[in-house]
Design a protein around this motif. Structure first.
Motif, PDB file in Angstrom:
ATOM      1  N   UNK A 138      31.709  32.707  51.342  1.00  0.00           N
ATOM      2  CA  UNK A 138      30.494  32.513  51.397  1.00  0.00           C
ATOM      3  C   UNK A 138      29.597  32.137  49.615  1.00  0.00           C
ATOM      4  N   UNK A 139      30.726  33.034  49.130  1.00  0.00           N
ATOM      5  CA  UNK A 139      29.662  33.210  47.638  1.00  0.00           C
ATOM      6  C   UNK A 139      30.543  32.255  46.387  1.00  0.00           C
ATOM      7  N   UNK A 140      31.274  31.922  47.568  1.00  0.00           N
ATOM      8  CA  UNK A 140      32.051  30.344  46.450  1.00  0.00           C
ATOM      9  C   UNK A 140      31.733  29.449  47.249  1.00  0.00           C
ATOM     10  N   UNK A 141      31.306  29.486  47.964  1.00  0.00           N
ATOM     11  CA  UNK A 141      30.750  28.056  48.510  1.00  0.00           C
ATOM     12  C   UNK A 141      32.053  27.727  49.661  1.00  0.00           C
ATOM     13  N   UNK A 142      32.367  28.501  50.024  1.00  0.00           N
ATOM     14  CA  UNK A 142      33.380  28.894  51.228  1.00  0.00           C
ATOM     15  C   UNK A 142      35.257  28.587  50.543  1.00  0.00           C
ATOM     16  N   UNK A 143      34.736  28.600  49.348  1.00  0.00           N
ATOM     17  CA  UNK A 143      36.302  29.100  48.885  1.00  0.00           C
ATOM     18  C   UNK A 143      37.053  29.692  48.751  1.00  0.00           C
ATOM     19  N   UNK A 144      38.558  30.173  48.699  1.00  0.00           N
ATOM     20  CA  UNK A 144      39.108  31.535  48.587  1.00  0.00           C
ATOM     21  C   UNK A 144      39.123  31.329  47.201  1.00  0.00           C
ATOM     22  N   UNK A 145      38.384  32.804  46.846  1.00  0.00           N
ATOM     23  CA  UNK A 145      38.724  33.283  45.499  1.00  0.00           C
ATOM     24  C   UNK A 145      39.867  32.905  44.920  1.00  0.00           C
ATOM     25  N   UNK A 146      40.967  33.467  45.505  1.00  0.00           N
ATOM     26  CA  UNK A 146      42.979  33.058  44.340  1.00  0.00           C
ATOM     27  C   UNK A 146      42.067  31.080  43.535  1.00  0.00           C
ATOM     28  N   UNK A 147      41.816  30.599  44.633  1.00  0.00           N
ATOM     29  CA  UNK A 147      41.398  29.054  43.938  1.00  0.00           C
ATOM     30  C   UNK A 147      40.002  29.310  43.464  1.00  0.00           C
ATOM     31  N   UNK A 148      39.080  29.853  43.848  1.00  0.00           N
ATOM     32  CA  UNK A 148      38.053  29.600  42.284  1.00  0.00           C
ATOM     33  C   UNK A 148      39.013  30.147  40.740  1.00  0.00           C
ATOM     34  N   UNK A 149      39.576  31.254  40.899  1.00  0.00           N
ATOM     35  CA  UNK A 149      39.947  31.381  39.734  1.00  0.00           C
ATOM     36  C   UNK A 149      40.871  31.152  38.441  1.00  0.00           C
ATOM     37  N   UNK A 150      41.662  30.112  39.332  1.00  0.00           N
ATOM     38  CA  UNK A 150      41.358  28.768  38.640  1.00  0.00           C
ATOM     39  C   UNK A 150      41.728  28.032  38.144  1.00  0.00           C
ATOM     40  N   UNK A 151      40.165  28.313  37.553  1.00  0.00           N
ATOM     41  CA  UNK A 151      39.137  27.494  36.486  1.00  0.00           C
ATOM     42  C   UNK A 151      38.506  29.267  35.814  1.00  0.00           C
ATOM     43  N   UNK A 152      37.918  28.584  34.541  1.00  0.00           N
ATOM     44  CA  UNK A 152      38.204  29.510  33.454  1.00  0.00           C
ATOM     45  C   UNK A 152      36.623  30.125  33.855  1.00  0.00           C
ATOM     46  N   UNK A 153      35.153  29.139  34.442  1.00  0.00           N
ATOM     47  CA  UNK A 153      34.046  29.737  34.988  1.00  0.00           C
ATOM     48  C   UNK A 153      34.353  29.923  36.064  1.00  0.00           C
ATOM     49  N   UNK A 154      35.325  29.787  36.944  1.00  0.00           N
ATOM     50  CA  UNK A 154      35.028  30.382  38.292  1.00  0.00           C
ATOM     51  C   UNK A 154      36.158  32.105  38.002  1.00  0.00           C
ATOM     52  N   UNK A 155      36.700  32.139  37.037  1.00  0.00           N
ATOM     53  CA  UNK A 155      37.938  33.619  36.900  1.00  0.00           C
ATOM     54  C   UNK A 155      36.107  34.112  36.347  1.00  0.00           C
ATOM     55  N   UNK A 156      34.845  34.334  35.112  1.00  0.00           N
ATOM     56  CA  UNK A 156      34.476  34.633  34.928  1.00  0.00           C
ATOM     57  C   UNK A 156      32.800  35.106  35.797  1.00  0.00           C
ATOM     58  N   UNK A 157      33.037  34.216  37.279  1.00  0.00           N
ATOM     59  CA  UNK A 157      32.236  34.206  38.465  1.00  0.00           C
ATOM     60  C   UNK A 157      32.458  35.255  39.370  1.00  0.00           C
ATOM     61  N   UNK A 158      33.768  35.098  39.265  1.00  0.00           N
ATOM     62  CA  UNK A 158      34.524  36.447  40.329  1.00  0.00           C
ATOM     63  C   UNK A 158      34.400  37.446  40.220  1.00  0.00           C
ATOM     64  N   UNK A 159      35.114  37.259  38.227  1.00  0.00           N
ATOM     65  CA  UNK A 159      34.503  38.896  37.825  1.00  0.00           C
ATOM     66  C   UNK A 159      32.925  39.142  37.943  1.00  0.00           C
ATOM     67  N   UNK A 160      31.883  38.500  37.026  1.00  0.00           N
ATOM     68  CA  UNK A 160      30.912  38.643  37.695  1.00  0.00           C
ATOM     69  C   UNK A 160      30.379  39.660  39.614  1.00  0.00           C
ATOM     70  N   UNK A 161      30.718  38.438  40.557  1.00  0.00           N
ATOM     71  CA  UNK A 161      30.101  39.354  41.734  1.00  0.00           C
ATOM     72  C   UNK A 161      30.636  40.315  41.804  1.00  0.00           C
ATOM     73  N   UNK A 162      32.082  40.766  41.206  1.00  0.00           N
ATOM     74  CA  UNK A 162      32.694  42.056  41.746  1.00  0.00           C
ATOM     75  C   UNK A 162      32.297  43.593  41.026  1.00  0.00           C
ATOM     76  N   UNK A 163      32.601  43.002  40.067  1.00  0.00           N
ATOM     77  CA  UNK A 163      31.206  43.891  38.752  1.00  0.00           C
ATOM     78  C   UNK A 163      29.977  44.035  39.351  1.00  0.00           C
ATOM     79  N   UNK A 164      29.581  42.793  40.250  1.00  0.00           N
ATOM     80  CA  UNK A 164      27.323  43.605  40.234  1.00  0.00           C
ATOM     81  C   UNK A 164      28.080  44.184  42.221  1.00  0.00           C
ATOM     82  N   UNK A 165      28.602  43.565  42.939  1.00  0.00           N
ATOM     83  CA  UNK A 165      28.885  44.382  44.282  1.00  0.00           C
ATOM     84  C   UNK A 165      29.556  45.723  43.323  1.00  0.00           C
ATOM     85  N   UNK A 166      30.646  46.078  42.707  1.00  0.00           N
ATOM     86  CA  UNK A 166      30.559  47.700  42.683  1.00  0.00           C
ATOM     87  C   UNK A 166      29.431  48.223  41.731  1.00  0.00           C
TER      88      UNK A 166
END
Length: 126
Positions: free
Chosen positions: A95-123
């Motif tokens: 849901x954090x990525x509008x229902x998309x799978x992170x593996x699909x999101x990270x195929x875009x540069x902005x998506x890769x950076x957003x997923x990294x930030x998301x994980x870092x925030x939760x960590x």
């Protein structure tokens, strides 16, 4: 005074290339997806994963690869080292990525950076 960037060296390229290859293996990301994530062709990604190609430190492939390794390290710490859980998270709708799978999101540069930030925030909460 600006610091000069370190000179590209074969050792640094080899270390990051091996790290990326290990991340791909642990998360079961194949050459097609690795190529899409770090911006290299599928044949180049295949050679990278088999150890016959080292990343170029002066290109975008280098920067994107460092972020993918960063993503893995954050995810690994969040799941307590459970690689099966990490693979499941990467390939499940989120849901954090509008229902998309992170593996699909990270195929875009902005998506890769957003997923990294998301994980870092939760960590940081752990």
């Amino acid at each position: 005074m600006l610091k000069r960037a370190p000179r590209p060296t074969a050792d640094r390229a080899k270390v990051l290339s091996q790290a990326l290859s290990q991340v791909a293996g642990r998360l079961e990301i194949g050459p097609t997806e690795i190529g899409q994530i770090v911006g290299v062709s599928q044949p180049t990604a295949s050679r990278l994963l088999h150890g016959s190609y080292n990343l170029k430190e002066t290109g975008k492939e280098w920067e994107l690869s460092t972020h993918l390794v960063r993503l893995y390290r954050s995810l690994f710490s969040l799941v307590g080292g459970d690689e099966a859980l990490a693979r499941g998270w990467l390939r499940s709708a989120n849901d954090a990525f509008f229902g998309q799978r992170p593996i699909d999101v990270i195929k875009r540069i902005d998506g890769l950076l957003n997923v990294c930030d998301y994980l870092d925030t939760h960590r940081a909460r752990v």
